[in-house]
Design a protein around this motif. Structure first.
Motif, mmCIF file in Angstrom:
data_model
loop_
_atom_site.group_PDB
_atom_site.id
_atom_site.type_symbol
_atom_site.label_atom_id
_atom_site.label_comp_id
_atom_site.label_asym_id
_atom_site.label_seq_id
_atom_site.Cartn_x
_atom_site.Cartn_y
_atom_site.Cartn_z
ATOM 1 N N PRO A 1 2.156 -5.593 -7.772
ATOM 2 C CA PRO A 1 2.431 -6.100 -6.424
ATOM 3 C C PRO A 1 3.739 -6.865 -6.293
ATOM 4 O O PRO A 1 4.007 -7.446 -5.244
ATOM 5 C CB PRO A 1 1.250 -7.042 -6.199
ATOM 6 N N TRP B 1 2.545 -3.414 5.100
ATOM 7 C CA TRP B 1 3.517 -4.451 4.783
ATOM 8 C C TRP B 1 4.894 -3.887 4.420
ATOM 9 O O TRP B 1 5.845 -4.644 4.211
ATOM 10 C CB TRP B 1 3.024 -5.327 3.628
ATOM 11 N N PRO C 1 1.883 1.581 3.282
ATOM 12 C CA PRO C 1 1.290 0.251 3.493
ATOM 13 C C PRO C 1 1.814 -0.412 4.762
ATOM 14 O O PRO C 1 2.977 -0.232 5.146
ATOM 15 C CB PRO C 1 1.732 -0.529 2.248
ATOM 16 N N TYR D 1 -6.507 -7.765 -3.601
ATOM 17 C CA TYR D 1 -5.496 -8.561 -4.294
ATOM 18 C C TYR D 1 -5.654 -10.061 -4.052
ATOM 19 O O TYR D 1 -5.023 -10.859 -4.756
ATOM 20 C CB TYR D 1 -4.096 -8.142 -3.841
ATOM 21 N N ASN D 2 -6.454 -10.446 -3.088
ATOM 22 C CA ASN D 2 -6.509 -11.859 -2.719
ATOM 23 C C ASN D 2 -7.914 -12.436 -2.848
ATOM 24 O O ASN D 2 -8.221 -13.119 -3.819
ATOM 25 C CB ASN D 2 -5.944 -12.019 -1.306
ATOM 26 N N PRO E 1 1.358 -7.034 -0.747
ATOM 27 C CA PRO E 1 -0.085 -7.172 -0.556
ATOM 28 C C PRO E 1 -0.614 -8.575 -0.826
ATOM 29 O O PRO E 1 -1.806 -8.822 -0.639
ATOM 30 C CB PRO E 1 -0.659 -6.181 -1.577
ATOM 31 N N GLU F 1 -6.863 -3.341 0.468
ATOM 32 C CA GLU F 1 -5.852 -3.869 -0.444
ATOM 33 C C GLU F 1 -5.688 -5.370 -0.263
ATOM 34 O O GLU F 1 -5.578 -6.122 -1.243
ATOM 35 C CB GLU F 1 -4.531 -3.153 -0.195
ATOM 36 N N ARG F 2 -5.679 -5.833 0.987
ATOM 37 C CA ARG F 2 -5.546 -7.270 1.251
ATOM 38 C C ARG F 2 -6.708 -8.033 0.606
ATOM 39 O O ARG F 2 -6.509 -9.077 -0.027
ATOM 40 C CB ARG F 2 -5.504 -7.512 2.763
ATOM 41 N N ASP G 1 -5.296 -0.670 4.101
ATOM 42 C CA ASP G 1 -4.508 -1.887 4.287
ATOM 43 C C ASP G 1 -5.414 -3.110 4.167
ATOM 44 O O ASP G 1 -5.056 -4.117 3.539
ATOM 45 C CB ASP G 1 -3.826 -1.881 5.658
ATOM 46 N N LEU H 1 -3.798 3.495 -3.197
ATOM 47 C CA LEU H 1 -3.210 2.276 -3.741
ATOM 48 C C LEU H 1 -2.159 2.664 -4.769
ATOM 49 O O LEU H 1 -2.407 3.521 -5.628
ATOM 50 C CB LEU H 1 -4.280 1.407 -4.415
#
Length: 628
Positions: A453, A481, A479, A359-360, A545, A355-356, A352, A429
């Motif tokens: 995403p 989220w 996930p 993607y960011n 994500p 992945e955060r 988790d 993922l």
């Protein structure tokens, strides 16, 4: 269950979101970086023909190692004669630069060969060695060729003779961790335990008293390469052992401190050793440090490091937005650490976080066209922050390249059940891809299609050759989220067991089996811990994500004057044209004449310069979910 990252030679990424970005590494980023190596001086330094003013940079060999690793990852997925030839040219240079005793460092060989291994705190010798090791292992795994591997093993054997606890050896370690995790990779590839022993020595020795760095300064009779502080900082290196995570032995450390990238590489090696040695004391320290950093010192984007002064951590909940540092390499390091922890504890929560960050904070580090980069990734901008084509210290661009091209090893973990040895495939993922593996004499291909995403839909197909059916265990990460998880085959639900944050399906699979996965999500508001002063009275908007941001180019009013409306829902608009590709934007009506528009954080800074905010003001009557 023992698990390992899926070999890149067995994974193919085929994903609408990720495939163009990986292709961009091959077509834009790798050529761009290689050209920079030529113009800036990396190749000249390595060739031994340095004729420019000044000296080569102490980090340059690490850039070469990361480039080779990224290029080798590309070769792992298919032939590329031109890229293979470019790697061989670099291997020629490295072979020519290696000294008779195995030593390999272009800075010291060119500038001061008599001073090698006398400034470990500042001069990054073993850090550079670590990235050369990782590049060599990736190249051998991708191509089966071992010339580069032989070069680095000669260097590692010199390091092993030089460093250690015995009389006549240097009882020390590098100021910038990296060689530790690289040595574990080398051990896993070769099976040679001397490499694991050396990694263990470096990890265990760090923080022992008397301080190695204090002894080194005394023996040298003066400051190291960077004097009392790095250029542009106020850090007093002579007394700040926390900067190097050398203030205490690892099992006694209770908070993640100092330089963020060094900490992430160090802790990745700690997790590696806890796995390799089944060392519960090391694993316990590792878990405590993970909890402290992700709950107290991490940005909502997965960024790490609140201060440019030390490129790292300050105190709990000190997370400024406009002046945040959040170096791209630190987010990459967090992904590396999380992947290891997920295998150590078999807990999906680590991914988790990975992945955060991926993607960011990681993706924001490169422009939409792949030619410009952020070194640091703020959560707010006054319009003055823009990406650069290169840096004096250019660690981030090749680091991005090697991470993106190794994505397949993060999507899947493979292993065997402890009880009966059945193959276990973990999907960390939901990235469109295929994984090929052999089990029970049969060849299996697991095909994954994903709409992430942007939408929470995915599907799996199993293809088997050599058997009518085959039993294996499939673990799907649920996930954090996701509003819910549904797995179905046609109209029929597929039963699963929920354990460790994974939906586990264990059964005989037949050729052609198909099932769908639904992990629906909607835009939501997240609040920071109330002790984060910079986010007081504000919310971040997250969808799946992705963290979202407001940019001035989309919004009329100053962004600090735009409250997020609570009475009007955020509306998602799919497939909007953007330099970063088709994206889902979010909008909300502020009043009859004004609309708030949000874009994915990773995409910010690709249009007209202007203000940007992740944390936006909100009315006191709002309802928002607490973030980590």
């Amino acid at each position: 269950m023992s698990a390992r990252p899926a070999p890149l030679t067995q994974v193919r990424i085929d994903d609408a979101f990720w495939t163009p970005r990986i292709q961009q590494v091959r077509e834009v980023m790798l050529p761009h970086m290689l050209a920079q190596f030529g113009s800036v001086g990396h190749l000249e330094a390595l060739s031994g023909t340095w004729s420019r003013k000044g000296s080569p940079h102490i980090f340059w060999d690490s850039d070469i190692g990361k480039w080779i690793e990224a290029a080798s990852n590309v070769l792992a997925t298919g032939p590329d004669a031109a890229l293979a030839a470019q790697i061989e040219e670099l291997v020629d240079l490295l072979e020519g630069a290696q000294q008779p005793d195995g030593y390999l460092n272009s800075f010291f060989t060119t500038t001061a060969p008599e001073l090698r291994f006398t400034d470990l705190r500042d001069s990054h010798e073993l850090y550079c060695a670590g990235h050369l090791i990782e590049g060599a292992v990736a190249h051998a795994q991708a191509t089966g060729r071992e010339r580069l591997l032989g070069i680095v093993i000669r260097y590692v054997d010199l390091i092993g003779r030089t460093f250690g606890p015995d009389e006549g050896q240097i009882r020390g370690y590098d100021g910038h961790q990296e060689i530790e995790l690289a040595l574990v990779k080398l051990w896993r590839h070769t099976g040679e335990h001397r490499f694991l022993d050396l990694a263990r020595f470096f990890v265990d020795e760090r923080g022992a008293e008397p301080s190695f760095f204090d002894l080194e300064v005394a023996a040298r009779g003066g400051p190291g390469h960077f004097g009392l502080g790095f250029p542009g900082t106020k850090t007093e290196l002579e007394t700040n052992h926390e900067y190097f995570q050398s203030h205490a032995p690892i099992r006694q450390q209770t908070a993640v401190v100092g330089h963020a990238v060094r900490a992430m590489y160090f802790l990745s090696a700690v997790a590696d050793l806890a796995l390799a040695d089944r060392d519960e004391s090391l694993a316990a320290a590792n878990r405590e440090l993970w909890e402290t950093v992700t709950s107290r010192r991490m940005y909502v984007t997965g960024g790490l490091g609140s201060s440019a002064e030390n490129e790292g951590f300050t105190s709990d909940f000190d997370l400024p937005n406009l002046t945040s540092y959040a170096e791209t390499c630190a987010a990459i390091g967090l992904v590396l650490w999380a992947e290891r922890n997920a295998r150590l504890d078999l807990d999906s929560g680590y991914f988790d976080i990975a992945e955060r960050a991926l993607y960011n904070s990681v993706l924001a580090g490169v422009s939409a066209d792949g030619s410009d980069f952020f070194y640091d990734n703020p959560l707010a901008s006054d319009g003055s922050r823009v990406r650069s084509s290169w840096f004096g210290v250019a660690c981030c661009p090749p680091n991005l390249a090697r991470l993106l091209t190794s994505l397949g090893g993060f999507v899947y973990s493979v292993g065997n059940a402890d009880t009966d040895g059945v193959e276990v495939i973990t999907v960390n993922l939901l990235v469109g891809s295929s994984l090929r593996f052999e089990s029970g004499g049969a060849n299996v291909e697991l095909r994954l299609r994903s709409e992430l995403p942007w939408e929470g839909r995915a599907s799996f197909e199993v293809r088997i050759e050599g058997a009518d059916a085959l039993e294996f265990e499939l673990r799907l990460r649920v996930p954090d989220w996701a509003d819910e998880l549904q797995i179905s085959a046609g109209a029929a639900p597929v039963p699963f067991e929920l354990r460790g944050g994974h939906a586990i399906i264990r059964r005989p699979f037949s050729d052609g089996d198909r099932f769908e996965v639904h992990v629906p999500f909607a835009a939501r508001l997240e609040r920071a811990d109330p002790r984060v002063e910079a986010a007081a009275g504000r919310v971040a908007i997250v969808r799946g994500p992705l963290v979202y941001a407001a940019e001035a180019t989309d919004n009329v009013h100053p962004l600090d004057d735009v409250p997020v409306p609570m009475t009007s829902p955020l509306e998602a608009h799919d497939g909007r044209v953007h330099p970063s590709g088709p994206v889902t934007i979010l909008t909300a009506d502020l009043d009859a004449d004004t609309t708030l528009t949000l874009v994915p954080y990773f995409s910010w800074g690709n249009r007209a310069p202007g203000e940007m905010r992740v944390w936006l003001p909100v009315s006191t009557s709002s309802s928002a979910r607490r973030t980590r």
